[in-house]
Design a protein around this motif. Sequence first.
Motif, PDB file in Angstrom:
ATOM      1  N   UNK A   1     -19.033  54.801  47.923  1.00 15.08           N
ATOM      2  CA  UNK A   1     -19.315  53.963  46.920  1.00 15.08           C
ATOM      3  C   UNK A   1     -19.012  52.670  47.073  1.00 15.08           C
ATOM      4  N   UNK A   2     -17.788  52.545  47.679  1.00 19.91           N
ATOM      5  CA  UNK A   2     -17.267  51.019  47.791  1.00 19.91           C
ATOM      6  C   UNK A   2     -18.102  50.486  48.879  1.00 19.91           C
ATOM      7  N   UNK A   3     -18.533  50.884  49.693  1.00 19.38           N
ATOM      8  CA  UNK A   3     -19.580  50.149  50.832  1.00 19.38           C
ATOM      9  C   UNK A   3     -20.876  49.663  50.169  1.00 19.38           C
ATOM     10  N   UNK A   4     -21.373  50.460  49.219  1.00 19.00           N
ATOM     11  CA  UNK A   4     -22.574  50.206  48.478  1.00 19.00           C
ATOM     12  C   UNK A   4     -22.032  48.985  47.504  1.00 19.00           C
ATOM     13  N   UNK A   5     -21.018  48.947  47.015  1.00 18.72           N
ATOM     14  CA  UNK A   5     -20.672  48.043  45.917  1.00 18.72           C
ATOM     15  C   UNK A   5     -20.480  46.747  46.920  1.00 18.72           C
TER      16      UNK A   5
END
Length: 452
Positions: free
Chosen positions: A143-147
């Motif tokens: 999720x952090x990589x997408x953010x």
Amino acid sequence: MTAANWARTQLAEWGLASSRLEPWGRRGKAWELERFSVEMLAPYYLRMNAIPKAWSPGTAGIVTGTPVLVTIRGDSDFVRYRGKLRGRIVMNGGTAVPRNRFDAPARRLTDRELDSLTRITDPGEPRTYWEDADGFLEALARRKRIDDFLRDEGAAALLEPSRNANAILTASHVSYSTDRTGAVPAFMVAREHYDAILRLVERQRAVRLELSLTSRFTQTDSLGYNVVAEIPGTDSRVGQEVVMVGGHFDTWQAAAGATDNAAGSAVAMEAMRILKTLGVNPRRTIRMALWDGEEQEDYFGSMGYVKRHYGDPGPMRLLPDHAKFSAYFNVDHGTGRIRGFYLQGNAAARPILAAFLEPFRDLGASTLSISNAGSTDHMPFASVGLPAFNSIQDPIDYDPKTHHTSLDFADYLLEDDLKQSAVVMASLLYHIAMRDERMPRTPLPAPKRANR
């Protein structure tokens, strides 16, 4: 901290000993939501039902524009959208098939389901703390990589659909330990409104959205706290040994967190009030804890407590009080009455708990399952080999309606169910505190490096 201070004061007024806010460790910045608005201005007006993601930074004033539809589930999707999102309102996600509307949203466990739980012979997953934690941490990292991708691409805002068709299922820009001050302002949108706008965009209608968000990051205290109180043991031989009950009291921003987990916190507190009112003198200490940070990456509150008092599951380095611990009972599955407990693979505990629960068979609280359960605060205790049991509860409408959603208010609490749970828990705590021996244990888990 308002809820924590109230609980500490209430427990002290009931006469419980050592009612306190106990630090579990250092936490990151807090996040406060001040105001927000999400509207469709064209092709017609719609005041959209939405909730900002937790830890979402504010918008730079009012953001207006035509949304762009994307499907970004992981790193492999980045190349399709690189260079196409700057200044855009991004809608990430497609339409969903509606839930079967003929299924009743609220229900109790049937006798057949409870019998099936008792007949399970293989505890199953998660067999270790790391099986439970690592998958969650991997999802957070994804999720952090997408953010980060959306931030680097210069997106103006992000809209995502609620994964619950009955309410807005909340989400977050990760949590305490991750700095999200530069993230893209993001909202979770009610499924019906998200799908309606998505269809308009797909049909190339001239959709125009306007949104704004004011939030702030604060840090008045660098420490995080659990609420802890107890009834001291009176036996000179085993009085320093501990029996515990607990549940987390942190929650999400979309509602009051009534079923997740004010309900479990109330059951733990009421069990302690009952015992104190009865004037019991348990041989062992009966301790209650309301955990901070369960909704975050690593069960911050309960894991911090376990590391401080009992041991570190990474190197499996144990502390002296590890030998003085009897059992921990966790309540964290909504408003439904307790029907029994998951044994977490501890077969030797079955006949003991069965005897103590037998008086409550007519209240439906006698089921014991060898199954492992995860995703809540008993796992840090199990991670260092301590007996830890999670409650089996009637689901009511926890998953369909209230769990992590905008409907999680006190209207969805069932008072009689909470009373039953508190009575069952109070009796169980007392009888385990009065046993000649501590609760039996399973073999000590291997250190983290041996589990990998």
